[in-house]
Motif scaffolding. Sequence first.
Motif, PDB file in Angstrom:
ATOM      1  N   PHE A  33      51.104  79.662  71.713  1.00 35.40           N
ATOM      2  CA  PHE A  33      50.925  78.935  70.450  1.00 35.40           C
ATOM      3  C   PHE A  33      52.286  78.617  69.835  1.00 35.40           C
ATOM      4  N   GLY A  34      52.911  77.571  70.355  1.00 34.64           N
ATOM      5  CA  GLY A  34      54.247  77.192  69.898  1.00 34.64           C
ATOM      6  C   GLY A  34      54.879  76.252  70.903  1.00 34.64           C
ATOM      7  N   PRO A  35      56.214  76.077  70.838  1.00 32.53           N
ATOM      8  CA  PRO A  35      56.878  75.040  71.644  1.00 32.53           C
ATOM      9  C   PRO A  35      57.130  75.463  73.092  1.00 32.53           C
TER      10      PRO A  35
ATOM     11  N   CYS B 266      49.125  73.920  67.482  1.00 31.15           N
ATOM     12  CA  CYS B 266      47.833  73.242  67.329  1.00 31.15           C
ATOM     13  C   CYS B 266      46.884  73.853  68.346  1.00 31.15           C
ATOM     14  N   CYS B 267      45.632  74.029  67.936  1.00 33.01           N
ATOM     15  CA  CYS B 267      44.646  74.510  68.918  1.00 33.01           C
ATOM     16  C   CYS B 267      44.543  73.522  70.071  1.00 33.01           C
ATOM     17  N   VAL B 268      44.660  72.218  69.772  1.00 34.75           N
ATOM     18  CA  VAL B 268      44.541  71.202  70.824  1.00 34.75           C
ATOM     19  C   VAL B 268      45.900  70.666  71.266  1.00 34.75           C
ATOM     20  N   ALA B 269      46.953  71.423  71.034  1.00 34.01           N
ATOM     21  CA  ALA B 269      48.242  71.009  71.596  1.00 34.01           C
ATOM     22  C   ALA B 269      48.102  70.957  73.113  1.00 34.01           C
ATOM     23  N   ALA B 270      48.832  70.031  73.733  1.00 30.09           N
ATOM     24  CA  ALA B 270      48.903  70.039  75.192  1.00 30.09           C
ATOM     25  C   ALA B 270      49.642  71.318  75.589  1.00 30.09           C
ATOM     26  N   LYS B 271      49.006  72.148  76.397  1.00 31.62           N
ATOM     27  CA  LYS B 271      49.651  73.429  76.721  1.00 31.62           C
ATOM     28  C   LYS B 271      49.950  73.559  78.209  1.00 31.62           C
ATOM     29  N   ARG B 272      49.066  72.991  79.054  1.00 37.62           N
ATOM     30  CA  ARG B 272      49.323  73.045  80.505  1.00 37.62           C
ATOM     31  C   ARG B 272      49.545  71.610  80.997  1.00 37.62           C
ATOM     32  N   PHE B 273      50.742  71.331  81.490  1.00 38.57           N
ATOM     33  CA  PHE B 273      51.065  69.989  81.970  1.00 38.57           C
ATOM     34  C   PHE B 273      50.837  69.964  83.477  1.00 38.57           C
ATOM     35  N   VAL B 274      49.837  69.198  83.887  1.00 42.99           N
ATOM     36  CA  VAL B 274      49.380  69.204  85.280  1.00 42.99           C
ATOM     37  C   VAL B 274      49.698  67.822  85.853  1.00 42.99           C
TER      38      VAL B 274
ATOM     39  N   LYS C 213      52.850  68.213  72.751  1.00 43.19           N
ATOM     40  CA  LYS C 213      53.378  69.588  72.777  1.00 43.19           C
ATOM     41  C   LYS C 213      53.994  69.973  71.444  1.00 43.19           C
ATOM     42  N   MET C 214      54.749  69.052  70.831  1.00 42.49           N
ATOM     43  CA  MET C 214      55.609  69.464  69.713  1.00 42.49           C
ATOM     44  C   MET C 214      55.055  69.165  68.325  1.00 42.49           C
ATOM     45  N   ASN C 215      53.973  68.412  68.220  1.00 39.73           N
ATOM     46  CA  ASN C 215      53.376  68.192  66.910  1.00 39.73           C
ATOM     47  C   ASN C 215      53.063  69.563  66.294  1.00 39.73           C
ATOM     48  N   ASN C 216      53.413  69.748  65.026  1.00 45.55           N
ATOM     49  CA  ASN C 216      53.228  71.049  64.358  1.00 45.55           C
ATOM     50  C   ASN C 216      53.936  72.182  65.124  1.00 45.55           C
ATOM     51  N   THR C 217      55.056  71.814  65.780  1.00 45.39           N
ATOM     52  CA  THR C 217      55.853  72.786  66.561  1.00 45.39           C
ATOM     53  C   THR C 217      54.986  73.519  67.596  1.00 45.39           C
ATOM     54  N   GLY C 218      54.030  72.775  68.145  1.00 43.65           N
ATOM     55  CA  GLY C 218      53.192  73.353  69.207  1.00 43.65           C
ATOM     56  C   GLY C 218      52.099  74.270  68.704  1.00 43.65           C
TER      57      GLY C 218
END
Length: 460
Positions: free
Chosen positions: A361-363, A261-269, A254-259
């Motif tokens: 697109f962020g934290p 990232c196109c491939v940031a984890a965005k939905r935590f299931v 989630k927090m790499n590059n303050t969120g």
Amino acid sequence: MAYQSVNPYSGSILETFEELTDEQLESALRTANTCFENWKHTTFVDRAAVVAKAAALMRERSDELARLVTLEMGKLIDEARGEVELSADIIDYYAQNAERFLAPEQLKPSSGGAQVESNPIGVLFGVEPWNFPYYQLVRFAAPNLMAGNVVMVKHAACVPQCAIAFEQLWLDAGAPTGAYTNLLISYDQVNQVIDDPRIKGVALTGSTDAGKVVAARAGQNLKKSTMELGGSDAFIVLEDADLDKAVKWAVWGKMNNTGQCCVAAKRFVVVEELADRFLDGFQAALMALEPGDPMDKATTLAPLSTEAALVKLLDQVDRAVAKGATLVMGGGRIDRPGAFMQPTILANIEPNNPAFREEFFGPVALFFRVKNEDEAVALANDSEFGLGGSVFTEDVERGKRVASRVDTGMVFVNHPTWTTPDLPFGGIKNSGYGRELSSMGIQEFVNKKLIRVTSIDAPA
Ligand code: NAP
């Protein structure tokens, strides 16, 4: 002024840049086209010498290149150094492997012989985003320069110093003028470039909205394009996951590059057996992040790239809450100068909430509790995006089976989606089409030319 460096940590304007005039743009196009006519005849060995030199220069200049990233878009300085290192690795990877990847392929037709050659096609145009100011450029430039194409790039408006430093790198590495050209141009000029007959292919990395505009323009001109667009990756935690590992990777994902990232984890299931404990651990780890100067190695929470990005994200969170989402933590601006946002978790996001389908697109983490594996897969797939994703389970075979069921471009088991030079990168659905990196990335803009030799008699 469109092209402007603004330090998102302090808000101070560092430098502004004039856009090219149409005459300067025409001159750049002419130079690139002339360069291609020579560059396409160079050997792989000649090209690899220049390209490998660019990688070496990147490493030599790591401190200065990383500093520019942190100044212009606020990335933590150690992450910025990591980006420079990864970029140099990608350049080296193509210097070393391009000839093998593009070697003529011998075919075995029923009679005679045939081969498929991979020939360069000409001047290519890339439109690139600010979130990894060098890595995004390298993914496009390194394989294509090695393939014998030349490239022109419109970089994002907020990272002009990085864009200029990257162009200089190629010149200093001995690339001929016109092999790599940075274009400080307007959206109208982007259209002019795409329309120009000297441009033979178009690549964009950025938002889905920008992708639709640029892909449509390329399509009108019957030009091949690749689109690397946004995502809303699912981070699936199954009931047999190692919870500690899952929480730690969730924070990184989630927090790499303050969120950003196109491939940031965005939905935590998360399957309900682990959901409460996962959420507690995740929340505690996010609370512990300390905002500060991204140049300071002790800082663990960086600002967002721009004030505008912060305002957009805050508005998205407000709208999500207004439509019924629960704010588990955060949700606001941090009370200090700079574009800082509190790490945020939203829960109870119903499918009729616009947030359910948006990219944050962020934290900001979207948290979902599901009953079981099937529900997790169904939720992951209920998205217009399909870029990356991840599955956490102690049963690797199960992880691979679940990964196969997720409709997306990339899935990692027990790790957030990430990137190395030798793995293909790209998505499906609104996340785009085409692949960058690996042996696949270098195949996108080459002419797969068939050469057939037969001794079949002509019809009487
Ligand atoms: P963006 O606003 O789409 O900008 C990307 C690039 O497109 C910039 O150079 C931008 O120029 C240009 N652009 C935007 N609209 C345009 C238009 N109508 N005509 C011509 N050019 C246009 O995206 P961003 O905010 O910089 O980057 C974040 C997005 O990129 C996120 O959605 C993220 O997921 C995605 N992304 C995807 C990948 C991937 O590999 N799939 C990788 C990284 C990021 P200006 O800066 O001048 O507006």
